[in-house]
Structure formats: C-alpha cells, structure tokens
Scaffold this motif. Structure first.
Motif, PDB file in Angstrom:
ATOM      1  N   THR A  41     157.558  -6.423  47.151  1.00  0.00           N
ATOM      2  CA  THR A  41     156.305  -7.098  47.326  1.00  0.00           C
ATOM      3  C   THR A  41     155.365  -7.084  46.164  1.00  0.00           C
ATOM      4  O   THR A  41     155.278  -6.216  45.202  1.00  0.00           O
ATOM      5  CB  THR A  41     155.526  -5.967  48.276  1.00  0.00           C
ATOM      6  N   VAL A  42     154.614  -8.164  46.064  1.00  0.00           N
ATOM      7  CA  VAL A  42     153.655  -8.153  45.218  1.00  0.00           C
ATOM      8  C   VAL A  42     152.476  -7.561  45.441  1.00  0.00           C
ATOM      9  O   VAL A  42     151.545  -7.843  46.049  1.00  0.00           O
ATOM     10  CB  VAL A  42     153.305  -9.738  44.879  1.00  0.00           C
ATOM     11  N   ASP A  43     152.342  -6.467  44.492  1.00  0.00           N
ATOM     12  CA  ASP A  43     151.380  -5.407  44.819  1.00  0.00           C
ATOM     13  C   ASP A  43     150.371  -4.912  43.403  1.00  0.00           C
ATOM     14  O   ASP A  43     149.759  -4.173  43.563  1.00  0.00           O
ATOM     15  CB  ASP A  43     151.790  -4.073  45.360  1.00  0.00           C
ATOM     16  N   ARG A  44     150.726  -5.598  42.274  1.00  0.00           N
ATOM     17  CA  ARG A  44     150.158  -5.415  40.954  1.00  0.00           C
ATOM     18  C   ARG A  44     149.630  -6.464  40.469  1.00  0.00           C
ATOM     19  O   ARG A  44     150.255  -7.598  40.512  1.00  0.00           O
ATOM     20  CB  ARG A  44     151.307  -4.461  40.160  1.00  0.00           C
ATOM     21  N   GLY A  45     148.611  -6.394  39.665  1.00  0.00           N
ATOM     22  CA  GLY A  45     148.055  -7.564  39.097  1.00  0.00           C
ATOM     23  C   GLY A  45     147.398  -7.093  37.602  1.00  0.00           C
ATOM     24  O   GLY A  45     147.176  -6.026  37.547  1.00  0.00           O
ATOM     25  N   THR A  54     150.031 -11.899  38.608  1.00  0.00           N
ATOM     26  CA  THR A  54     150.687 -10.625  39.572  1.00  0.00           C
ATOM     27  C   THR A  54     151.995 -10.335  39.378  1.00  0.00           C
ATOM     28  O   THR A  54     152.755 -11.220  38.615  1.00  0.00           O
ATOM     29  CB  THR A  54     150.616 -11.275  41.293  1.00  0.00           C
ATOM     30  N   PHE A  55     152.507  -9.185  39.658  1.00  0.00           N
ATOM     31  CA  PHE A  55     153.891  -8.855  39.373  1.00  0.00           C
ATOM     32  C   PHE A  55     154.282  -8.067  40.730  1.00  0.00           C
ATOM     33  O   PHE A  55     153.563  -7.399  41.525  1.00  0.00           O
ATOM     34  CB  PHE A  55     153.839  -7.713  38.389  1.00  0.00           C
ATOM     35  N   GLU A  56     155.504  -7.791  40.586  1.00  0.00           N
ATOM     36  CA  GLU A  56     156.210  -6.919  41.894  1.00  0.00           C
ATOM     37  C   GLU A  56     156.582  -5.621  41.192  1.00  0.00           C
ATOM     38  O   GLU A  56     156.542  -4.691  42.224  1.00  0.00           O
ATOM     39  CB  GLU A  56     157.540  -7.542  42.256  1.00  0.00           C
ATOM     40  N   GLN A 110     157.159  -2.151  35.654  1.00  0.00           N
ATOM     41  CA  GLN A 110     157.893  -2.658  34.485  1.00  0.00           C
ATOM     42  C   GLN A 110     157.489  -4.104  34.253  1.00  0.00           C
ATOM     43  O   GLN A 110     157.341  -4.648  32.793  1.00  0.00           O
ATOM     44  CB  GLN A 110     159.434  -2.669  34.670  1.00  0.00           C
ATOM     45  N   ALA A 111     157.375  -4.711  35.163  1.00  0.00           N
ATOM     46  CA  ALA A 111     157.037  -6.501  34.845  1.00  0.00           C
ATOM     47  C   ALA A 111     155.560  -6.609  34.274  1.00  0.00           C
ATOM     48  O   ALA A 111     155.306  -7.187  33.409  1.00  0.00           O
ATOM     49  CB  ALA A 111     157.365  -7.291  36.165  1.00  0.00           C
ATOM     50  N   ARG A 112     154.773  -5.927  35.044  1.00  0.00           N
ATOM     51  CA  ARG A 112     153.404  -5.765  34.216  1.00  0.00           C
ATOM     52  C   ARG A 112     153.290  -5.316  32.846  1.00  0.00           C
ATOM     53  O   ARG A 112     152.503  -5.967  32.000  1.00  0.00           O
ATOM     54  CB  ARG A 112     152.454  -5.005  35.537  1.00  0.00           C
ATOM     55  N   VAL A 134     145.075  -4.093  38.199  1.00  0.00           N
ATOM     56  CA  VAL A 134     144.658  -4.210  39.462  1.00  0.00           C
ATOM     57  C   VAL A 134     145.687  -3.872  40.509  1.00  0.00           C
ATOM     58  O   VAL A 134     146.683  -4.246  40.244  1.00  0.00           O
ATOM     59  CB  VAL A 134     143.520  -5.558  39.810  1.00  0.00           C
ATOM     60  N   ASP A 135     145.344  -3.551  41.865  1.00  0.00           N
ATOM     61  CA  ASP A 135     146.097  -3.335  42.777  1.00  0.00           C
ATOM     62  C   ASP A 135     146.100  -4.610  43.712  1.00  0.00           C
ATOM     63  O   ASP A 135     144.617  -4.730  44.127  1.00  0.00           O
ATOM     64  CB  ASP A 135     146.171  -1.995  43.662  1.00  0.00           C
TER      65      ASP A 135
END
Length: 98
Positions: free
Chosen positions: A2-6, A56-58, A61-63, A92-93
């Motif tokens: 899920t994409v839940d980070r930004g 946005t990121f899943e 680690q990606a962020r 952000v979430d």
C-alpha cells in the motif's frame, strides 16, 4: 503493498528565479521516474515564487532512498542560486488514495 508514505516539500524561489526553479523541477521528473521505489512524483507551482514537490512510496526504505538520491543532490547544487530559503521537506502519511 500500500502507498502510505509521502514527502511534501515546499521551495521558495529567489526574486526573478521562479521560471528557473520550475525548469529545474521539470528536469527532476526523469530522476524520480528512474527511482524504483518512488510510486508518484508531482512538482507544482503555488505562486510566482512558491513551488512544491509531493511524492509517494510504499515503504520507509523507498522514502529514505529517495531522500538519499539524485534529486536532493541536484537541488543542493542549485539551491544557493535559486532558493530564497532552505526547502521545507516533511514526511507525511498518506491516509487516502484513489
């Protein structure tokens, strides 16, 4: 997953440098597209001197990989010439997505 980070970044251009900052952000699209962990990347203009980036990121680690990647390095190289202040970069979430 899920994409839940930004990340939300706002950038304030020096007087007369807004168009150059916009051009820099347009070039950043290719760098973001090359990042495997960046799901979406948006550059936007709020007014003649205020610009922003939202991505946005899943995973965390990606962020973090994005924060350690090519776009921040490139921004650091032009910041003194283009920016009136340090970028305001906030994690952000993401709570809803369509």
């Amino acid at each position: 997953m899920t994409v839940d980070r930004g990340l939300l970044a706002t950038l304030k251009a020096k007087p007369g440098k807004g168009d150059e900052l916009a051009a820099f952000l347009e070039q950043g699209r290719a760098l973001a597209a090359a990042e495997t962990g960046t799901v979406t990347w948006y550059a936007f203009k709020i007014d003649d001197t205020t610009y922003g980036i939202f991505d946005t990121f899943e995973t965390e680690q990606a962020r973090q990989a994005h924060l350690d990647g090519q776009i921040p390095v490139a921004l650091g190289q032009v910041a003194e010439d283009l920016l009136a202040a340090d970028p305001d970069i906030r994690p952000v979430d993401v709570i809803a997505l369509t």
